[in-house]
Design a protein around this motif. Sequence first.
Motif, PDB file in Angstrom:
ATOM      1  N   ARG A  21      -3.707  19.112   2.109  1.00 47.41           N
ATOM      2  CA  ARG A  21      -4.093  20.094   1.087  1.00 47.41           C
ATOM      3  C   ARG A  21      -5.413  19.720   0.445  1.00 47.41           C
ATOM      4  O   ARG A  21      -6.180  20.598   0.037  1.00 47.41           O
ATOM      5  N   ARG A  22      -5.681  18.425   0.331  1.00 45.91           N
ATOM      6  CA  ARG A  22      -6.921  17.966  -0.281  1.00 45.91           C
ATOM      7  C   ARG A  22      -7.455  16.769   0.506  1.00 45.91           C
ATOM      8  O   ARG A  22      -7.162  15.618   0.198  1.00 45.91           O
TER       9      ARG A  22
ATOM     10  N   ASP B 127     -11.245  22.905   1.544  1.00 44.16           N
ATOM     11  CA  ASP B 127     -10.739  24.116   2.210  1.00 44.16           C
ATOM     12  C   ASP B 127     -10.871  24.045   3.719  1.00 44.16           C
ATOM     13  O   ASP B 127     -10.579  25.020   4.414  1.00 44.16           O
TER      14      ASP B 127
END
Length: 458
Positions: free
Chosen positions: A86-87, A146
Amino acid sequence: EGYPLPNDTRLRNLVVAPDPGVIEVNVPPAADWPELVSIVEGVNADAAASGLGTEKFDLDGTHNGTGGGNHVTLGGISPADSPLLRRPSLLRSLLTFWQHHPSLSYLFSGRFIGPSSQAPRVDEARDDNLYELDTAFAELDRLGDDSPPWVVDRLLRHLLVDLTGNTHRAEFCIDKMFSPDSERGRLGLLELRAFEMPPHPRMALVQALLVRALVARCWEEPYRGTPVRWGTTLHDRYLLPWFVERDLHDVVDDLRSHGFDFDPAWFDPFIEFRFPRHGTATIGDVTLELRGAIEPWHVLGEEATASGTARYVDSSVERLQLKVVGLVEGRHVITCNGVVLPLTRTDVAATAVAGIRFKAWQPPSGLHPTIGIDSPLTFDVVDTWARRSLGGCRYHVVHPGGLSYDSFPINASEAESRRQSRFEILGHTPGQFVPQELPIFDHREYPVTLDLRRVTKA
């Protein structure tokens, strides 16, 4: 029926498997801290009830872990939930923080460390690895959080490897993060492999708590910075207990400044376990403290044996740290076997430390077979004004009386007594003598450590 159950996030697995010398228990993931405490304490209690333990002792009294790993795995319930996917900046932050703080790599690991171990640091493999890592970090920054999950794997998988390119034998193992090979390789997991099984479950929980805190700290505020080119300083300083402890205090200070109420005293058991104190001697106003240190084991070249080709590990070289308190600058020097130690002043008044590398035994196959054994080690506090030794101590690799033990120590107390029997507060060099100085080029790469193998033997 001969095959495992299909992968399902609703299933919880506890896997017990045989491994050389140990029984490996892969515990299920924990969703929160109380669940992790329950799992760790429960597995240890069941093991103890079965007659199994998490520590062992060598014949000479060396207190070790079992040799099995206490690897910490981070991820999510599903790959999409993994904070590392996610990150992606989280993985970069953790990598940089570990590279900046060598204590995280060496304090909790086993005896086998270094480039050819099972958990080499990212800067212990190729010499140009940090240059390539800088390039990969720049790409992660450019693409941002992203970016698709496969990008993290593709950018880092060929850098987080050991000398042979094995992706599993690395301190930061990402072979199950988002590998294209199989479904089992796309779980969003990061495995931290530089954690050996400690002798007590609460020590294992402190390790886990430290990792959880560092993940939370780097999630809230990404840790930036370029990798440090440690060079030979990495093994010269950070294999000695003084520098490991100071670096760990920096880690704790960083966590405290970010709202995590850590106490440095929580790590005292790790310091005493990893770097046991062999003895202390006081000569006048000068106090000497001798502790064990860490020595990398080199994998040797292939050799033909009766059972096939083998690659031995050279464990014949050992390392100690001598801490000196009360030294008078310009008057006193400390020698080991007649050679002046390269004492390094610390931030504590009148305190200095030095490392000593020496050949402890002569294996049938090892580096430098023509160099003899250096034991025993005789330390002298030398008064240069009077050109004589004021006193000292002596350290033996084996029992000084030649005693051969028939059985292993039954507990930590007996192991400690065996270690301390090899330390004597006597044996200093009598009469007047001039200490031997090593040429500066003999220790310019390792200015804190005296390598007795480089000393000319009489």
